[in-house]
Structure formats: structure tokens, C-alpha cells
Design a protein around this motif. Structure first.
Motif, PDB file in Angstrom:
ATOM      1  N   ARG A  72     -24.752  36.272  76.248  1.00 47.93           N
ATOM      2  CA  ARG A  72     -24.515  37.689  76.012  1.00 47.93           C
ATOM      3  C   ARG A  72     -25.289  38.227  74.809  1.00 47.93           C
ATOM      4  O   ARG A  72     -25.558  39.432  74.739  1.00 47.93           O
ATOM      5  CB  ARG A  72     -23.015  37.943  75.840  1.00 47.93           C
ATOM      6  N   SER A 122     -28.413  42.449  78.078  1.00 47.84           N
ATOM      7  CA  SER A 122     -27.906  43.804  78.269  1.00 47.84           C
ATOM      8  C   SER A 122     -28.397  44.305  79.615  1.00 47.84           C
ATOM      9  O   SER A 122     -29.603  44.281  79.895  1.00 47.84           O
ATOM     10  CB  SER A 122     -28.404  44.752  77.173  1.00 47.84           C
ATOM     11  N   ARG A 149     -25.409  43.437  71.353  1.00 49.06           N
ATOM     12  CA  ARG A 149     -26.320  43.115  72.445  1.00 49.06           C
ATOM     13  C   ARG A 149     -27.634  43.886  72.265  1.00 49.06           C
ATOM     14  O   ARG A 149     -27.682  44.878  71.521  1.00 49.06           O
ATOM     15  CB  ARG A 149     -25.687  43.510  73.786  1.00 49.06           C
ATOM     16  N   GLY A 191     -26.779  52.189  76.961  1.00 53.09           N
ATOM     17  CA  GLY A 191     -26.276  50.824  77.090  1.00 53.09           C
ATOM     18  C   GLY A 191     -24.787  50.723  77.357  1.00 53.09           C
ATOM     19  O   GLY A 191     -24.345  49.838  78.096  1.00 53.09           O
ATOM     20  N   ASN A 245     -22.706  48.129  79.789  1.00 55.77           N
ATOM     21  CA  ASN A 245     -22.324  46.937  79.038  1.00 55.77           C
ATOM     22  C   ASN A 245     -21.087  47.218  78.197  1.00 55.77           C
ATOM     23  O   ASN A 245     -20.890  48.334  77.714  1.00 55.77           O
ATOM     24  CB  ASN A 245     -23.468  46.526  78.101  1.00 55.77           C
TER      25      ASN A 245
END
Length: 811
Positions: free
Chosen positions: A164, A168, A658, A664, A668
Motif C-alpha cells: 500500500r 494508489s 500513499r 486520490g 483510495n
């Protein structure tokens, strides 16, 4: 965790002025003999500096690879750690960098490794930081003992192999949607998806449907149709403009189908010829058509096509939320018109208007036929803030959203010159799978035409034929193709002019933001458990839904978790086992340490702290008072480093989030959500150990707030203790205070007070809640659950022995 702040080649490592130790849950008394121990992940989190007591001089030691040389320089209260390449390998060792005293503000400077250098336009990463930093009062002290608790891997400073950190999902990736095996699974999946969509789009709770106060004027008579100007007040002081097209000849008492037409990101919006052409043709074919502005386009241009900031994000609001609300209110209005059949309403739009089409169709079953054009794709999900909202596409994508139209008729049209070029090989088969599952494969069609991104005449003709059949009931033999048509000049269809100016009371973005947040606060207060059992019985599942979506924790089954042993140590009658714990197939590898006494009673307490495993130790590796008190009672103790903490952070590239990608948070989890997931994963693993019959949780600081937020989802813990360090929900009541927890939508369900209320009736002890924490919510909820004694509040830290007794015996 807050993101690392970068300044050219140096990286600030700020330490909180708290004396020898960070704030502790228990009333342990720090003293000058205690070492101050930090990991690389502590540095961006801490604040202003270490204030050592007068006469307190300490040795600064770092644990770093042999191929890194470290030096310490000091100017006034600014101390600089600087790294440089050295002969050697990656094997770590302790370095003594000299004595320090007084007030210390620490920064790290040094070269960034070649493989970490950014591409052009990217933010440069910070330089390496030491994996561990110790301020040791004894110049001859040996800090090596703390490694027995702090690190599983000791022959390297490399972080745990957690994917992780480098992973992403972007808006150019789908979620590989395929229809599930049974229609029952699909219906349940659809229910959860719609909840996720509504929560993520700020529609849970949705704003009150206040009067639309429609203004309809400026009728234009044209050949076979009419055009009128429309202004709707979709929120108090916030207007939506558009144009209404009607067939000129309508049978007396006739009831017509209607079509909503949101437009795409064309510079001229609804004024564009292509947008006008489809409205004209639909009116000639016998439909009532409403085309309306995107937020910040044409008549709403002063508002701008922006509506997002950190305050809005915490309340679950966004431009996407505002635009979708406009579409819902447009649907409300057109369905109310006397000449419209509310059972025959369709929607079609292109690009960003295509997004609005399939989103509105998924959310509102009043849309009976849909035609999202040049938008549904297996890889590009939307590039504008009006198409992205935090949490919206985590675990899902536009293809699955479009599939929620089933079994209602839908046609997809793609173009070879944009991201929908592969509609026939990816998007259409996946969506048709859902239609087949519900027994309606004939109700979905798709085409791809050899053009750039468009809604041109070829595309429009394909949509006319499909929607004409399903919405207007036209026989396929009827020619629906578009002929010669004349579009209007902008001034003829814009709603605001000298005779009809925009209201001087229209809200600007800041005023609308304040209004919406005030509204949500009022809605939440109306759901308070203080209002009695009838209100709370309905409110609890409603709030639990938004809580579940926003927190995002999925409790893995024991079978889905794993634990790989890394190192085993025996010392002083204790067994210390380091492991990497995770969920199968998810790529996580959480560093965990378990300490077990020789004679265990089958109970285990997990300690969650901002410092990770370091919270279990003091004085260069000696166990903390709480850990020792629990072990003395026969309990096992587990500590862990959640993502971007301790051994989960890459000290060579200490980035605490990330990789940054466009929009994002739409795709995510936030850092807080990742860390709460780690908490849930480790709890499941710990509870599945064969010698454990009962698990409790103790959490403090930011981790305490995260643990309280996650508590309603964590299952059957024996007892939970959270120390809020006086910061419980401070930013809920004062929007000028930085967010205590950087989690999108954290206020949408009521924040920490609601999470505590949703935890009833499980035993919960909240330490140092702070003056802003609304204790009345959880107190009322526990009363209604018949377990008022299961909730305790403590103003001051609890002595370790007393806390261990309560955890072990409930005393």
C-alpha cells in the motif's frame, strides 16, 4: 498522520514540547532516567520542539544503515541531522551523535536517493531519516534492548513489505466489475453501492427539499416546438438555470414523456449547438425536454465550477454533491409538470453529462431510460472535481454504477477517439452480465462510432432510435433521425438579462457552504439519542450506514487473515513474538509484536498508539507500566505499527501517505482509514489465536480517536479504553480548528460522539474526552440500550495498575 512538509532538501522533524515522553493514557510519571525514543514516523506528527528540563543533558543516538553517515549540528535551538553516503551495506548500527540539552527543534537534511528522485513536476520526496532516534540520559546507556519490542527485522531498516505504501489507484483504472453469481447477490450489492454513492455524494442525509420556486418565462415559438427559460431554486438562495423544450402540438389532456439533458464540459455548456440539437429533436418527436447548466456554467458562471475544500470534505460535501442535487431537483420539477407522465422520464448526457446520467439513474428509479454518452469506460472514471468525491469509487467504478440501471433500458455510445473506444469489449459485456442476471439482456445496447469525444449527429441518431422505442413507444420503422434544425443564439436562451436579472440574494460559495453545514448539523441534532427511543430506533441504522461507509473498515474473517512469524525472543519469563499480519490478497503486511507471560489467562489486550510498537516500551526497552501491569495479571499484550508508522514507514523515503494521484481520495482510503483497517485486521488476527478467548483494546492520542471512530464496527471486544487527549470532536464544533482526524465525511454521521453512541452497549471507557466532547449522545444511547454502567468517562489519566484491573476484571 499529517503529510510530510518539504522545504528544498531539508525536512522538518518537529517535536512536541511535552517533556521526556509523549502524552500517556496511564498516569506514569516521566523522569530524567527515561530515554526518549522516536521512530521516523513520529517526526512529521510532532510539533514544536523538545524542552528538556534545566540541567538535563542527553546523548542523541540514531539507528541507521552502515551505508549512511549521520552528523549533528546545532544553531541556537535548531539541531540538524544530516546524512551522507558512507562505506558499508544496509546492515543497521547505532551511532552516537553527541550530547544535547535545552530546547531542541530537529530537522533532517541530506541527499535524496537516486531511485526516489521525482519526475519533472512532482513534489520532491524528503531525504532519509533515521529509523530510530533515542535521547538517552545515560551517555553509556545501551539502546539496543528497545529493538526487542520496536523492530521485528533487525538486520535491516527496511520497512515491512506492505504494497500500500507504493499503491494508489488512479482515475484511469477501473475495478474489474463482473456481475455476481446470483440475482440475490446483485441486489444486495446494489443496495450497498447506492448507500456508498449517497453517502459519498453528501446525500445521506440529503438536504431538505425546499420549494423550487420555479420561474418559467420568455417563451419562444418555433417550428413544431417551443422553448422557455427556467430558473429553479434547488437550495435556498442557490439557483439552477436551463431551458424547457415542448412539442407545440399536444393532444388535449395528453401526458408526455420527459427527458433530462445534462451537458458535458464544453466551454459553452448548454449553449453548444450539439446540446441544443438533441433538445430540439426530442421535442419534435414528442417529448418534454429540460436541459440545464452544470454548476458554474452559463447562468451560474459567477459561482464557478468549484466547490471543494478541506472543511467541505470533512462534512462529506463537494461540487459533485451539489451537481447531483441539482439533477435530483430538476427531476423533481419536470416530474411535477402537468403535461409530463412521471412514469416515462429518461436522461441523456455526454462526457460529464454522461456521468450525471448514470449517477442519477443509479440513485433514482424515476429515470426509466438512460443514455450515457462517451463516458462509461473500463479505465477513465472522470477527470473533473464535479465527477469525483471522496470514497465514491473505492472498490467500484463507473461500469458498475451504470449496471445499476438494470433492468431499465439503457444505451451506451462510445467513440474511437476517447476512453470509450473499448466499450464493446469491456464495458458493454460487463453491464450486459448484470442485465442477463435480472432477465433483461435485450434492454441494454451499445455502439462505438469513429469520432473524437462527441455527442454529434451520428451519436444522437443512435440515441433517438433507442430511446424513441423504449421511452416514446415509437415503432422501429419510424424515422427518428435528425434533419435540418436551427439552434438559438446564446442571448435567446440564457435566463438572466436586464429584464430578468439574477437575484441579488443568490448565495456565493462561502455562504452556501455555511448554509449546508448548518443544515447538516441541525439534521444530526434531530437524530440525537437524547430525543428518546423512537427517534433513536430510526436514527441509529441511518447513522450506522454513513458511519460504515465513511470509516470504511471491513472486518476480515479469521480465515482471510495471516500472520508470518518474523522473530521470537525469550526474556525474563516472557515470550516476545514479532509477526507480519495482513489480509490475504490485499497486499498489507502490518508489523505486530505479541508479548505473552509464562502463565496466561487467555485474555489479550491490544495497545494502539500513535507511536505504534514503541508505545509498549520506555527507558530503552523496558516495558511500559501498563504492559507490565497487564502481563502481571496473566494477560498477553499486542502492539502494532499501522501503515506509515514505525516499521511500516520507509525511513529511506519517509512519505506518510500513499502516492499522490488526481482525485486520490475518490479511489483510495485516507491514511486514517488505512490505519483503522489495520486496527481491525490485527484485532481479528489476535482474536483468532488458539490460546486467546477474550480481546480488549486500549488506544491513545490520534490512535485513540481512530479507535473510537472504528469501535462500532470492531465486533465483540471485551472492553475498550480510548484516550482522546482532550481533543474529542473539537473541530466538529469549531471549523477553524484543524481536523483531529483527516477522514473525509467524519462529521457527516456526527463524528466521535456518534461513534461512541453507536458503540452501545459494549463496555467503553473514554479518558480525557475534552470540553468539546458531547457526552450526552453516548450517555443517552447507553441508557436506551439498558447498559448505562458500561460507559465510563475519566477526566484524568488512569494509573496503570487500576486500568489493568478494569480491563482484566471490569473493576
Amino acid at each position: 498522520m499529517k503529510r510530510l512538509a518539504l522545504a528544498s532538501a531539508s525536512y522538518a522533524l518537529a517535536f512536541l514540547a511535552i517533556g521526556p515522553q509523549p502524552p500517556a493514557l496511564c498516569a506514569d510519571t516521566p523522569n530524567a532516567t527515561d530515554a526518549m525514543v522516536y521512530s521516523a514516523s513520529d517526526m512529521p506528527r510532532l510539533a514544536d520542539g523538545i524542552a528538556l528540563a534545566a540541567g538535563d543533558e542527553r546523548t542523541l543516538r540514531v539507528w541507521a544503515p552502515s551505508n549512511q553517515a549521520w552528523t549533528l549540528s546545532r544553531e541556537d535551538d535548531l539541531a540538524t541531522l544530516k546524512s551522507s553516503p558512507a562505506a558499508g551495506d544496509a546492515t543497521p548500527r547505532w551511532l552516537d551523535l553527541g550530547r544535547v540539552q535545552g530546547t531542541i527543534k530537529l530537522v533532517v537534511a541530506g541527499p535524496v536517493s537516486a531511485d526516489a528522485k521525482p519526475k519533472e513536476g512532482e513534489t520532491p520526496p524528503p531525504p532519509p531519516a533515521p529509523a530510530l532516534i533515542v535521547f538517552e540520559p545515560d551517555p553509556k546507556g545501551d539502546p539496543a534492548r528497545l529493538l526487542e519490542i520496536a523492530r521485528g527485522v533487525v538486520d535491516s531498516t527496511a520497512p515491512s513489505p506492505d504494497r500500500r505504501r507504493e499503491q494508489s489507484r488512479t482515475n484511469k483504472e477501473g475495478a474489474n466489475f463482473h456481475a455476481p453469481a446470483t440475482v440475490e447477490e446483485w441486489r444486495e450489492r446494489g443496495r450497498h453501492l447506492r448507500e456508498q454513492m449517497k453517502v459519498s455524494l453528501g446525500l445521506w442525509p440529503e438536504p431538505p427539499k425546499t420549494p423550487l420556486n420555479p420561474q418559467v418565462y420568455g417563451r419562444l415559438e418555433r417550428d413544431g416546438y417551443t422553448i422557455e427559460k427556467v430558473v429553479l431554486e434547488t437550495l435556498p438562495g442557490f439557483t439552477l438555470s436551463g431551458n424547457l423544450y415542448r412539442p407545440k402540438s399536444v393532444a388535449a389532456g395528453g401526458s408526455l414523456p420527459a427527458i433530462l439533458c445534462p451537458h458535458g464540459h464544453w466551454e459553452d455548456g448548454r449553449l453548444r449547438d450539439d446540446v441544443q440539437h438533441r433538445c430540439i429533436r426530442w421535442a419534435k418527436l414528442g417529448a418534454v425536454v429540460f436541459m440545464y447548466d452544470m454548476v458554474g456554467y452559463n447562468d451560474s458562471r459567477p459561482f464557478t465550477h468549484e466547490f471543494l475544500n478541506e472543511r467541505l470534505r470533512r462534512w462529506g460535501l463537494s461540487l459533485f454533491a451539489l451537481q447531483t442535487w441539482n439533477s435530483i431537483r430538476a427531476l423533481d420539477w419536470i416530474a411535477s409538470l402537468p403535461d409530463v407522465d412521471p412514469a416515462r422520464i429518461g436522461c441523456t448526457g455526454e462526457s460529464g453529462g454522461g456521468t450525471q446520467t448514470f449517477i442519477l439513474t443509479a440513485l433514482d428509479d424515476r429515470i426509466k431510460v438512460a443514455a450515457p454518452v462517451v463516458m462509461v469506460s473500463e479505465w477513465f472514471q472522470g477527470g473533473c472535481v464535479c465527477e469525483n468525491a471522496a470514497g465514491l469509487r473505492i472498490g467500484t467504478d463507473n461500469i458498475e454504477f451504470a449496471a445499476l440501471c438494470a433492468p431499465r433500458p439503457m444505451v451506451l455510445v462510445g467513440a474511437t477517439g476517447d476512453w470509450t473506444a473499448k466499450t464493446m469489449t469491456r464495458a458493454f459485456p460487463a453491464i450486459r452480465g448484470a442485465y442477463s442476471l435480472v432477465g433483461s439482456p435485450d434492454r441494454v445496447e451499445a455502439s462505438v462510432f469513429d469520432f473524437p469525444h462527441n455527442y454529434n449527429q451520428t451519436t444522437r441518431n443512435a440515441v433517438y432510435a433507442f430511446m424513441g422505442r423504449w421511452l416514446l413507444g415509437l415503432d422501429p420503422s419510424v424515422d427518428t433521425r435528425e434533419g435540418e434544425q436551427t439552434v438559438e443564439k446564446p442571448e435567446a436562451i440564457l435566463t438572466f438579462d436586464a429584464q430578468h436579472p439574477a437575484s441579488p440574494d443568490r448565495k456565493n460559495p462561502q455562504q452556501l457552504e455555511d448554509h449546508l453545514i448548518h443544515t447538516i448539523r441541525a439534521q444530526l441534532e434531530a437524530l440525537s439519542p437524547e430525543r428518546g427511543p423512537t427517534v433513536w430506533q430510526a436514527a441509529r441504522p441511518f447513522l450506522a450506514t454513513s458511519h460504515r461507509v465513511r470509516v470504511g473498515v471491513a472486518i476480515p474473517s479469521p480465515e482471510k487473515t495471516f500472520g508470518r512469524e518474523v522473530r521470537r525472543i525469550s526474556r525474563e519469563g516472557l515470550t516476545i513474538v514479532h509477526a507480519q499480519v495482513g489480509r490475504r490478497g490485499e497486499g498489507d503486511a502490518i508489523p505486530v509484536v505479541r508479548i505473552t507471560p509464562a502463565h496466561t489467562n487467555g485474555r489479550l489486550t491490544m495497545i494502539a498508539d500513535d507511536r505504534g510498537k514503541l508505545a509498549l516500551v520506555k527507558k530503552s526497552g523496558e516495558l511500559s507500566d501498563l504492559v507490565r501491569a497487564l502481563l502481571d495479571r496473566g494477560q498477553s499484550v499486542v502492539g502494532f505499527d499501522p501503515l506509515f508508522v514505525g516499521e511500516s514507514l520507509d525511513a529511506d523515503r519517509p512519505v506518510g501517505h500513499r502516492p499522490l494521484v488526481a482525485h486520490g481520495l475518490t479511489y483510495n482510503p485516507a491514511v486514517a482509514a488505512d490505519q483503522m483497517q489495520d486496527l481491525a485486521t490485527v484485532l481479528t488476527w489476535a482474536g483468532s489465536q488458539p490460546d486467546v478467548r477474550e480481546v480488549s483494546l486500549v488506544a491513545s492520542g490520534l490512535s485513540g480517536r481512530q479507535a473510537l471512530l472504528a469501535r462500532p464496527l470492531l465486533g465483540n471486544l471485551a472492553r475498550t479504553v480510548v484516550d482522546l487527549d482532550g481533543g474529542g470532536d473539537d473541530d466538529y464544533y469549531s471549523d477553524n480548528v484543524p481536523a483531529a482526524i483527516d477522514l473525509p465525511g467524519v462529521h457527516q454521521f456526527g463524528g466521535l460522539r456518534a461513534a461512541a453512541a453507536l458503540s452501545a452497549p459494549t463496555p467503553l471507557r473514554i479518558v480525557r474526552p475534552g470540553e468539546e466532547f458531547a457526552q450526552e449522545w453516548p450517555q443517552a444511547a447507553y441508557e436506551l440500550a439498558g447498559s448505562p454502567g458500561a460507559l465510563k468517562f475519566d477526566t484524568d489519566p488512569i494509573p496503570a495498575v487500576d486500568l489493568a484491573r478494569w480491563i482484566d476484571a471490569g473493576e
